[in-house]
Design a protein around this motif. Structure first.
Motif: not given
Length: 204
Positions: A161-165, A186-189, A192-196
């Motif tokens: 999910t993180r890498n697709l996002a 330092q969360q990129c978008l 935030k989408i993946a919750g990582t």
């Protein structure tokens, strides 16, 4: 936890040891003392290490991540990941060139084959970030890793999910990536989408 494991302890600001489990018991450590098994990359508060705190009769208490990889570290790790992905493509290209005659289609085929580079990077990042390593080749080399927002491993599903996002960052012409500069963690978008989170070792 193996009773024969050895541990290092930060005493008066300096790592000391290694010590056995029995020696740790005799030291009467506090929950906030920094400890790590020999060979592990970072020290943690004793109360954060569930098996060790239990062995020393100290209440386990998880702590939220506090040290986050800066954007320049993340950019560097991405560049390293692309370098390794390109190396993989170069190997395939060499095999292709060695097995084909000198035809006009060779150069166009090699140029189209460059599309494999981001695919190689995507696959490697999903596999490695979802594994026990929690980090791609680039992240391993600069000492950062990917976790969920509680600091735990993310698994393969969340890694995918993180890498697709990251496509969102591409679609927004880089704004999704640049947003990390203005975020406390330092969360990129795509994070935030993946919750990582991308975290680094403690400064100790």
């Amino acid at each position: 936890m193996n009773p024969s494991d050895r541990y290092e302890v930060v005493v008066q600001g300096k790592p000391q040891g290694p010590f056995s489990l029995d020696e740790l018991r005799a030291m009467k450590l506090r929950p906030t003392d920094f400890v790590k098994p020999v060979g592990h990359p970072e020290f943690k508060e004793l109360r954060e290490i569930e098996t060790l705190s239990k062995a020393l009769n100290i209440a386990h208490q998880s702590t939220q991540p506090q040290y986050f990889a800066s954007m320049d570290m993340r950019l560097l790790s991405t560049a390293i990941d692309y370098f390794f992905a390109f190396c993989g493509y170069a190997v395939l290209a060499a095999i292709y060139l060695g097995g084909t005659a000198n035809t006009p289609t060779r150069i166009p085929t090699l140029l189209m084959g460059l599309a494999l580079v981001p695919i190689f990077k995507f696959v490697a990042c999903v596999i490695l970030e979802g594994s026990r390593k929690q980090a791609s080749f680039g992240k391993i080399l600069i000492g950062v890793k990917v976790t969920d927002e509680q600091g735990k491993p993310i698994g393969y599903g969340k890694a995918a999910t993180r890498n697709l996002a990251k496509l969102v960052g591409v679609i927004t012409l880089g704004i999704g990536f640049l947003s990390g500069f203005f975020d406390r963690r330092q969360q990129c978008l795509h994070d935030k989408i993946a919750g990582t989170l991308v975290i680094k070792d403690r400064l100790i």
